[in-house]
Design an enzyme around this catalytic site. Structure first.
Site, PDB file in Angstrom:
ATOM      1  N   SER A  11     -16.262 -49.661 -14.297  1.00  0.00           N
ATOM      2  CA  SER A  11     -15.255 -50.596 -13.750  1.00  0.00           C
ATOM      3  C   SER A  11     -15.474 -52.027 -14.224  1.00  0.00           C
ATOM      4  O   SER A  11     -14.539 -52.819 -14.261  1.00  0.00           O
ATOM      5  CB  SER A  11     -15.280 -50.558 -12.220  1.00  0.00           C
ATOM      6  OG  SER A  11     -16.543 -50.987 -11.753  1.00  0.00           O
ATOM      7  N   ARG A  12     -16.714 -52.361 -14.540  1.00  0.00           N
ATOM      8  CA  ARG A  12     -16.992 -53.761 -14.950  1.00  0.00           C
ATOM      9  C   ARG A  12     -18.305 -53.823 -15.726  1.00  0.00           C
ATOM     10  O   ARG A  12     -18.976 -52.808 -15.913  1.00  0.00           O
ATOM     11  CB  ARG A  12     -17.016 -54.699 -13.745  1.00  0.00           C
ATOM     12  CG  ARG A  12     -17.964 -54.278 -12.650  1.00  0.00           C
ATOM     13  CD  ARG A  12     -17.633 -55.017 -11.334  1.00  0.00           C
ATOM     14  NE  ARG A  12     -18.230 -54.362 -10.191  1.00  0.00           N
ATOM     15  CZ  ARG A  12     -19.442 -54.613  -9.726  1.00  0.00           C
ATOM     16  NH1 ARG A  12     -20.190 -55.518 -10.330  1.00  0.00           N
ATOM     17  NH2 ARG A  12     -19.926 -53.986  -8.689  1.00  0.00           N
ATOM     18  N   TYR A 130     -36.258 -51.285  -8.122  1.00  0.00           N
ATOM     19  CA  TYR A 130     -35.380 -51.217  -9.298  1.00  0.00           C
ATOM     20  C   TYR A 130     -36.170 -50.719 -10.510  1.00  0.00           C
ATOM     21  O   TYR A 130     -35.742 -49.810 -11.225  1.00  0.00           O
ATOM     22  CB  TYR A 130     -34.798 -52.605  -9.542  1.00  0.00           C
ATOM     23  CG  TYR A 130     -33.856 -52.714 -10.717  1.00  0.00           C
ATOM     24  CD1 TYR A 130     -32.580 -52.145 -10.664  1.00  0.00           C
ATOM     25  CD2 TYR A 130     -34.226 -53.400 -11.874  1.00  0.00           C
ATOM     26  CE1 TYR A 130     -31.706 -52.270 -11.737  1.00  0.00           C
ATOM     27  CE2 TYR A 130     -33.357 -53.526 -12.943  1.00  0.00           C
ATOM     28  CZ  TYR A 130     -32.100 -52.960 -12.879  1.00  0.00           C
ATOM     29  OH  TYR A 130     -31.240 -53.083 -13.941  1.00  0.00           O
ATOM     30  N   ALA A 132     -38.911 -49.011 -10.521  1.00  0.00           N
ATOM     31  CA  ALA A 132     -39.281 -47.598 -10.322  1.00  0.00           C
ATOM     32  C   ALA A 132     -38.134 -46.688 -10.741  1.00  0.00           C
ATOM     33  O   ALA A 132     -38.349 -45.662 -11.405  1.00  0.00           O
ATOM     34  CB  ALA A 132     -39.649 -47.353  -8.865  1.00  0.00           C
TER      35      ALA A 132
HETATM   36  P1  NDP Z   1     -22.474 -54.591 -12.649  1.00  0.00           P
HETATM   37  O1  NDP Z   1     -23.054 -54.991 -11.345  1.00  0.00           O
HETATM   38  O2  NDP Z   1     -21.628 -55.562 -13.407  1.00  0.00           O
HETATM   39  O3  NDP Z   1     -21.664 -53.227 -12.466  1.00  0.00           O
HETATM   40  C1  NDP Z   1     -22.270 -52.150 -11.789  1.00  0.00           C
HETATM   41  C2  NDP Z   1     -21.428 -50.928 -11.980  1.00  0.00           C
HETATM   42  O4  NDP Z   1     -22.033 -49.859 -11.215  1.00  0.00           O
HETATM   43  C3  NDP Z   1     -20.013 -51.119 -11.437  1.00  0.00           C
HETATM   44  O5  NDP Z   1     -19.104 -50.398 -12.231  1.00  0.00           O
HETATM   45  C4  NDP Z   1     -20.125 -50.506 -10.051  1.00  0.00           C
HETATM   46  O6  NDP Z   1     -18.906 -50.022  -9.531  1.00  0.00           O
HETATM   47  C5  NDP Z   1     -21.056 -49.338 -10.332  1.00  0.00           C
HETATM   48  N1  NDP Z   1     -21.626 -48.851  -9.094  1.00  0.00           N
HETATM   49  C6  NDP Z   1     -22.523 -49.472  -8.284  1.00  0.00           C
HETATM   50  N2  NDP Z   1     -22.732 -48.728  -7.191  1.00  0.00           N
HETATM   51  C7  NDP Z   1     -21.966 -47.617  -7.323  1.00  0.00           C
HETATM   52  C8  NDP Z   1     -21.755 -46.457  -6.525  1.00  0.00           C
HETATM   53  N3  NDP Z   1     -22.339 -46.296  -5.324  1.00  0.00           N
HETATM   54  N4  NDP Z   1     -20.908 -45.501  -6.971  1.00  0.00           N
HETATM   55  C9  NDP Z   1     -20.269 -45.648  -8.161  1.00  0.00           C
HETATM   56  N5  NDP Z   1     -20.418 -46.719  -8.956  1.00  0.00           N
HETATM   57  C10 NDP Z   1     -21.269 -47.680  -8.542  1.00  0.00           C
HETATM   58  O7  NDP Z   1     -23.690 -54.065 -13.546  1.00  0.00           O
HETATM   59  P2  NDP Z   1     -24.086 -54.348 -15.082  1.00  0.00           P
HETATM   60  O8  NDP Z   1     -22.944 -54.054 -15.961  1.00  0.00           O
HETATM   61  O9  NDP Z   1     -24.771 -55.642 -15.142  1.00  0.00           O
HETATM   62  O10 NDP Z   1     -25.209 -53.229 -15.280  1.00  0.00           O
HETATM   63  C11 NDP Z   1     -24.909 -51.948 -15.799  1.00  0.00           C
HETATM   64  C12 NDP Z   1     -26.205 -51.187 -15.980  1.00  0.00           C
HETATM   65  O11 NDP Z   1     -27.072 -51.934 -16.836  1.00  0.00           O
HETATM   66  C13 NDP Z   1     -26.975 -50.970 -14.686  1.00  0.00           C
HETATM   67  O12 NDP Z   1     -27.582 -49.705 -14.717  1.00  0.00           O
HETATM   68  C14 NDP Z   1     -28.016 -52.060 -14.707  1.00  0.00           C
HETATM   69  O13 NDP Z   1     -29.141 -51.707 -13.953  1.00  0.00           O
HETATM   70  C15 NDP Z   1     -28.314 -52.149 -16.184  1.00  0.00           C
HETATM   71  N6  NDP Z   1     -28.872 -53.421 -16.615  1.00  0.00           N
HETATM   72  C16 NDP Z   1     -28.146 -54.585 -16.505  1.00  0.00           C
HETATM   73  C17 NDP Z   1     -28.690 -55.772 -16.928  1.00  0.00           C
HETATM   74  C18 NDP Z   1     -27.955 -57.055 -16.845  1.00  0.00           C
HETATM   75  O14 NDP Z   1     -28.532 -58.098 -17.232  1.00  0.00           O
HETATM   76  N7  NDP Z   1     -26.724 -57.086 -16.403  1.00  0.00           N
HETATM   77  C19 NDP Z   1     -30.043 -55.843 -17.499  1.00  0.00           C
HETATM   78  C20 NDP Z   1     -30.710 -54.566 -17.573  1.00  0.00           C
HETATM   79  C21 NDP Z   1     -30.122 -53.420 -17.146  1.00  0.00           C
HETATM   80  P3  NDP Z   1     -17.977 -50.948  -8.539  1.00  0.00           P
HETATM   81  O15 NDP Z   1     -17.120 -51.788  -9.436  1.00  0.00           O
HETATM   82  O16 NDP Z   1     -17.221 -49.944  -7.728  1.00  0.00           O
HETATM   83  O17 NDP Z   1     -18.915 -51.761  -7.703  1.00  0.00           O
END
Ligand code: NDP
Length: 224
Positions: A11-12, A130, A132
């Site tokens: 989604s984002r 996180y 872990a």
């Molecule tokens: P965002 O917070 O921008 O987006 C998180 C995404 O996960 C959204 O699409 C959200 O959906 C979805 N999500 C969260 N909870 C649920 C749930 N219960 N069910 C379904 N979907 C869920 O994250 P990022 O794009 O920043 O991160 C993406 C990945 O990259 C993650 O795994 C993060 O740990 C990893 N990462 C990110 C870094 C960063 O600097 N941004 C660095 C290192 C790793 P919704 O829109 O519905 O909330």
């Protein structure tokens, strides 16, 4: 026929870029929203998998991108945060792969990309749970790489460094982002598409021999 891709967290942020990039390259991409697939709720994951099985059409490529990072020192970690992080970042990817791998085995083709983190490589206070989950997720990648290699299925982790998304802005208020940039050898945060490019390549037919690896996309941060 175009390969079918499942992306969680589409989604984002990084997930959205991954979805866009696969679509630009002609893949059929499904990115179920939280109402269709709530990764914090095991029942929702099972309902989603039942629907996939009933359709008779599986996925050739799975990207486990969704993740939550709720920061707290160990003695202040709340049960609800612990459960959400374990469920979204680790248990649901396991449940999804358990349900989706049989189709890939049947087709004798599959690519799985799990989105880890630099906090699954190096450490920072407040990230114990996180970290872990991200260490655990890469453990899934390495074991599945061994289990699934005989079936033509390659499994890798892409570990992003600090990337300009809502998650990063929320977790780094004030001038924290500017400070982070000073610390990164290339001098800036990653754009989501820079992570997506690595995911697309590893999770495509272009990748024929890399499996069980953790590819860190961090502008050089973790080698310092
Ligand atoms: P965002 O917070 O921008 O987006 C998180 C995404 O996960 C959204 O699409 C959200 O959906 C979805 N999500 C969260 N909870 C649920 C749930 N219960 N069910 C379904 N979907 C869920 O994250 P990022 O794009 O920043 O991160 C993406 C990945 O990259 C993650 O795994 C993060 O740990 C990893 N990462 C990110 C870094 C960063 O600097 N941004 C660095 C290192 C790793 P919704 O829109 O519905 O909330």
């Amino acid at each position: 026929m175009s390969k079918r891709v499942l992306v969680t967290g589409g989604s984002r942020g990084i997930g959205k870029s991954i979805v866009e990039l696969y679509r630009e390259h002609g893949y059929v991409v499904e990115a179920p929203g939280r109402s269709e697939l709530d990764l914090a709720a095991p029942a929702s994951v099972e309902t989603f998998l039942d629907r996939v099985r009933a359709s008779g059409i599986g996925y050739d490529i799975v990207v486990n991108d969704a993740g939550v990072n709720l920061i707290n020192e160990i003695d202040k970690v709340k049960d609800c945060d612990l459960e959400e992080m374990l469920s979204v970042n680790l248990l649901s990817p396991i449940r999804l792969l358990r349900g989706l791998v049989p189709h890939m085995k049947e087709k004798h083709f599959g690519r799985i990309v799990n989105i880890g983190s630099i906090w699954g490589v190096i450490s920072k206070p407040g990230r114990s749970i996180y970290s872990a989950t991200k260490h655990g997720l890469h453990g899934i990648s390495t074991t599945l790489a061994l289990e699934l290699a005989p079936y033509g299925i390659l499994v890798n982790t892409v570990a992003p460094g600090q990337t300009m998304t809502e998650l990063t802005v929320r977790n780094n208020p004030g001038d924290a982002i500017k400070k982070m940039e000073e610390d990164i050898p290339v001098g800036r945060l990653a754009q989501p598409v820079e992570i997506a490019k690595a995911v697309l390549w590893l999770g495509s037919e272009e990748n024929t021999y890399i499996t069980g690896q953790q590819i860190v996309v961090d502008g050089g941060l973790t080698i310092k």
